[in-house]
Design a protein around this motif. Structure first.
Motif, short mmCIF file in Angstrom:
data_model
loop_
_atom_site.label_atom_id
_atom_site.label_comp_id
_atom_site.label_asym_id
_atom_site.label_seq_id
_atom_site.Cartn_x
_atom_site.Cartn_y
_atom_site.Cartn_z
N ASP A 121 0.86 -1.19 0.00
CA ASP A 121 0.00 0.00 0.00
C ASP A 121 0.90 1.24 0.00
N GLU A 122 1.18 1.76 -1.19
CA GLU A 122 2.14 2.86 -1.32
C GLU A 122 1.64 4.13 -0.63
N ALA A 123 0.36 4.44 -0.78
CA ALA A 123 -0.17 5.66 -0.17
C ALA A 123 -0.02 5.62 1.36
N LEU A 124 -0.35 4.48 1.95
CA LEU A 124 -0.20 4.32 3.40
C LEU A 124 1.27 4.43 3.79
N ARG A 126 3.74 5.98 2.29
CA ARG A 126 4.25 7.35 2.17
C ARG A 126 3.67 8.24 3.28
N ARG A 127 2.43 8.00 3.67
CA ARG A 127 1.87 8.79 4.77
C ARG A 127 2.60 8.52 6.07
N THR A 130 6.07 10.15 6.06
CA THR A 130 6.00 11.59 6.34
C THR A 130 5.80 11.85 7.82
N ASP A 138 11.69 4.59 -4.54
CA ASP A 138 11.29 3.48 -5.41
C ASP A 138 12.46 3.14 -6.31
#
Length: 224
Positions: A121-124, A126-127, A130, A138
């Protein structure tokens, strides 16, 4: 060739075949290179050390995207694994999965960062990165969760100093965004045809050949 420059070489996508695995054609030209060679990779520390041992060449390596290196019988550590461990715990608590299964050989010997499968889960990820003051790189083979202040290029500065060189004395060959920092410091840089957009944009020369074909072409050009 007596005035050959030192090399800093990525491994995956650069010394490998399209289907994976080291292309054995690179062994002889790298082993016989008349100047020092540094292997710089996102892989865990033992992997490039082992490759040097089996080529064989002197064990000059930059591993884990600049988190750790070995040169002149000295181990240089830049990264802090505790920071990434805390972030990964948060990633898992939120339902994330590193993707390597129960026996995680990708991270088992990794000291300064964490690698995550590209289908995670890339979005998770990256969140969470941060929130913990980290960044995600990547490499085309995995996501790497690491400190933003560590990179192959920054570690090259430390390695080069101990070797008696400037980073600009080196010629770099690599294929991924984690090679951009090396390209920015090396005197000359090459990207094989399979390189990602960031590496291609940063390289001085984008080669027609992909993977090891491109690297072998670059080595020929450097010596011509």
């Amino acid at each position: 060739m007596t005035d050959a420059p030192p090399l800093v070489l990525d491994i995956d996508g650069t010394l490998t075949r399209p289907g994976g695995g080291i292309d054995p054609r690179v062994f002889e030209p790298v082993r016989e290179w008349p100047a020092p060679v540094v292997l710089a990779t996102g892989k865990a520390f033992p992997y490039p050390v082992a490759l040097c041992t089996f080529m064989p060449i002197d064990e000059r390596v930059i591993a884990e995207n600049g988190g750790i290196a070995h040169v002149n019988d000295e181990v240089l550590v830049h990264g802090d694994r505790q920071r990434t461990t805390a972030a990964i715990e948060a990633f898992r608590d939120a339902g994330g999965d590193l993707g390597w299964g129960d026996v995680d050989l990708v991270n088992r010997w990794r000291e300064t960062e964490v690698a995550i499968r590209l289908d995670a889960d890339e979005a998770l990820l990256r969140r969470v990165a941060t929130e913990h003051g980290l960044e995600v790189v990547d490499t085309g083979y995995a996501f790497h969760l690491k400190q933003p202040e560590m990179s192959k290029g920054l570690m090259l500065e430390r390695v080069a100093e101990r070797m008696g060189y400037e980073p600009s004395d080196f010629v770099a060959i690599g294929d991924s965004e984690n090679d951009v920092s090396t390209f920015e410091r090396a005197g000359r840089s090459f990207a094989p045809a399979n390189a990602d957009e960031r590496a291609r944009a940063a390289a001085d020369v984008v080669l027609a050949g992909a993977h090891a074909d491109g690297t072998l072409d670059a080595l020929d050009r450097i010596q011509s």
